[in-house]
Design an enzyme around this catalytic site. Sequence first.
Site, mmCIF file in Angstrom:
data_model
loop_
_atom_site.group_PDB
_atom_site.id
_atom_site.type_symbol
_atom_site.label_atom_id
_atom_site.label_comp_id
_atom_site.label_asym_id
_atom_site.label_seq_id
_atom_site.Cartn_x
_atom_site.Cartn_y
_atom_site.Cartn_z
ATOM 1 C CG HIS A 58 -3.768 4.764 -10.516
ATOM 2 N ND1 HIS A 58 -3.788 5.053 -9.176
ATOM 3 C CD2 HIS A 58 -3.524 3.433 -10.600
ATOM 4 C CE1 HIS A 58 -3.577 3.943 -8.481
ATOM 5 N NE2 HIS A 58 -3.411 2.937 -9.330
ATOM 6 C CG HIS A 60 0.275 -0.373 -10.865
ATOM 7 N ND1 HIS A 60 0.754 -0.360 -9.583
ATOM 8 C CD2 HIS A 60 -0.996 0.080 -10.805
ATOM 9 C CE1 HIS A 60 -0.202 0.071 -8.769
ATOM 10 N NE2 HIS A 60 -1.272 0.343 -9.484
ATOM 11 C CD GLN A 153 0.833 -4.212 -4.884
ATOM 12 O OE1 GLN A 153 0.846 -3.790 -6.028
ATOM 13 N NE2 GLN A 153 -0.287 -4.304 -4.173
ATOM 14 C CG HIS A 211 -3.054 1.866 -4.758
ATOM 15 N ND1 HIS A 211 -1.965 2.554 -5.194
ATOM 16 C CD2 HIS A 211 -3.418 1.034 -5.769
ATOM 17 C CE1 HIS A 211 -1.670 2.159 -6.427
ATOM 18 N NE2 HIS A 211 -2.535 1.237 -6.798
ATOM 19 C CD GLU A 214 -7.650 -1.445 -6.139
ATOM 20 O OE1 GLU A 214 -6.533 -1.285 -5.650
ATOM 21 O OE2 GLU A 214 -7.826 -1.810 -7.318
ATOM 22 C CG ASP A 310 -5.040 0.289 -11.705
ATOM 23 O OD1 ASP A 310 -3.894 0.424 -11.257
ATOM 24 O OD2 ASP A 310 -5.954 -0.259 -11.059
ATOM 25 C CD1 TRP A 316 -4.219 -6.849 -9.080
ATOM 26 C CD2 TRP A 316 -2.308 -6.254 -10.084
ATOM 27 N NE1 TRP A 316 -3.216 -6.857 -8.142
ATOM 28 C CE2 TRP A 316 -2.035 -6.499 -8.731
ATOM 29 C CE3 TRP A 316 -1.260 -5.859 -10.919
ATOM 30 C CZ2 TRP A 316 -0.758 -6.370 -8.181
ATOM 31 C CZ3 TRP A 316 0.008 -5.731 -10.369
ATOM 32 C CH2 TRP A 316 0.247 -5.988 -9.016
#
Length: 426
Positions: A58, A60, A153, A211, A214, A310, A316
């Site tokens: 996982h 991005h 997203q 996702h 979350e 992630d 983030w």
Amino acid sequence: MQADLILRRANLPNGARGVDMLIADGLIQVVGPQIEAEGRKEIDATDCLVTAPFVDCHFHMDATLSLGLPRLNRSGTLLEGITLWGELKPLLTADAVIERAMAYCDMAVAQGIQAIRSHVDICDDRLLGVEALLDVKARVAPYLDLQLVAFPQDGFYRAPKARENLLRALDLGVEVVGGIPHFERTMDEGRRSVVELCAIAAERGLMVDMHCDETDDPLSRHIETLAAETLKHGLEGRVAGSHLTSMHSMDAYYVSKLIPLIAEAEVAAIANPLVNMVIQGRHDRYPKRRGLTRIPELMDAGVVTAFGHDCVMDPWYNLGSGDMLDVAHMAVHAAQMTSRDDLHRCFAAITSEPARILGLEGYGVEPGCDANLVVLDAADPIEAIRLKAARLHVVRWGSVVATAPPRTARLDLEGRPAEIGFRARR
Ligand code: FE2
């Protein structure tokens, strides 16, 4: 047989110690004690763990290494991260995304990662991230398997062209269907997004990785719909729920019904310990909840459970270095998985389990497997997690593609050794 490479006296994740491994034609050919052959190259792996590569299930990659662009996340929340990413998106160029992704892949390979599942945002109508990461996927293929997830997203229903863009991304070669049901406008739209996205995956014969939930809201229950839709379409073994953090806050009775449903549907669970430990619980005063799904309980129920990195230096999360042992180390602490069995399960959650989720073939350390390996400066998986051990050699198809020195320190202390390491004394 002419050996391209022989690893000598290695320890394996299953507890075998002092075995040799003969590699030829890019494959592991023989594993056993004292192989009578000479390799074109030999590595002394005495008392070192040799494992199949780390797998990050996982990530991005379209956002990685963009920290500070165009500004920093002040609140530290998921929602500000999404807002910030929305500010950055129109400013992105393909060259910049490719350059950062390639730099991250260098880092990942040096850390022993050889497969990554990356979500790619499809809500930019240019599909700039998709085209950039498809380019990166081709470029890194000799040393890294990159699997892409079409990720809406900004919401499958919230973003006006998300459906159209998602289908275009799949047509371009993105191989997994993503989603973000907890970010849709209402619970009902979230549920419907799961239904529609699973139907798209079933129709096209694709995997799903959403996702999912979350959030700290215990009533965010889209994982239930995801499991039910998986069963409805016969997608068992091809669907993953990523994050699943609302499960942390759910009522125990509800969870006692939910986890068996996840297991029945063979939906895999992907926890992201580094990021969710800092993103979740931000609305709490004290006590502050841990933002992690129920990892040991899912594992006990037979659910394939893995950990992802992630984010690395993006809107983030401002830390990270592509180190899956760092990820496992956080999981051990946050999920209180400190028994010896649990430590081994956490090691599997960054190696064999995510390999199953990605559907990697030829993964492992047995004869016949691909000669993709990492030699660690640690005797076993527990020491590897404890030390976040140095990756002494990273091997791809039988060739060494990265090396690093063991970790030592020089001392200048009267009567004490001049140099020390950090391995356990044996
Ligand atoms: Fe994510």
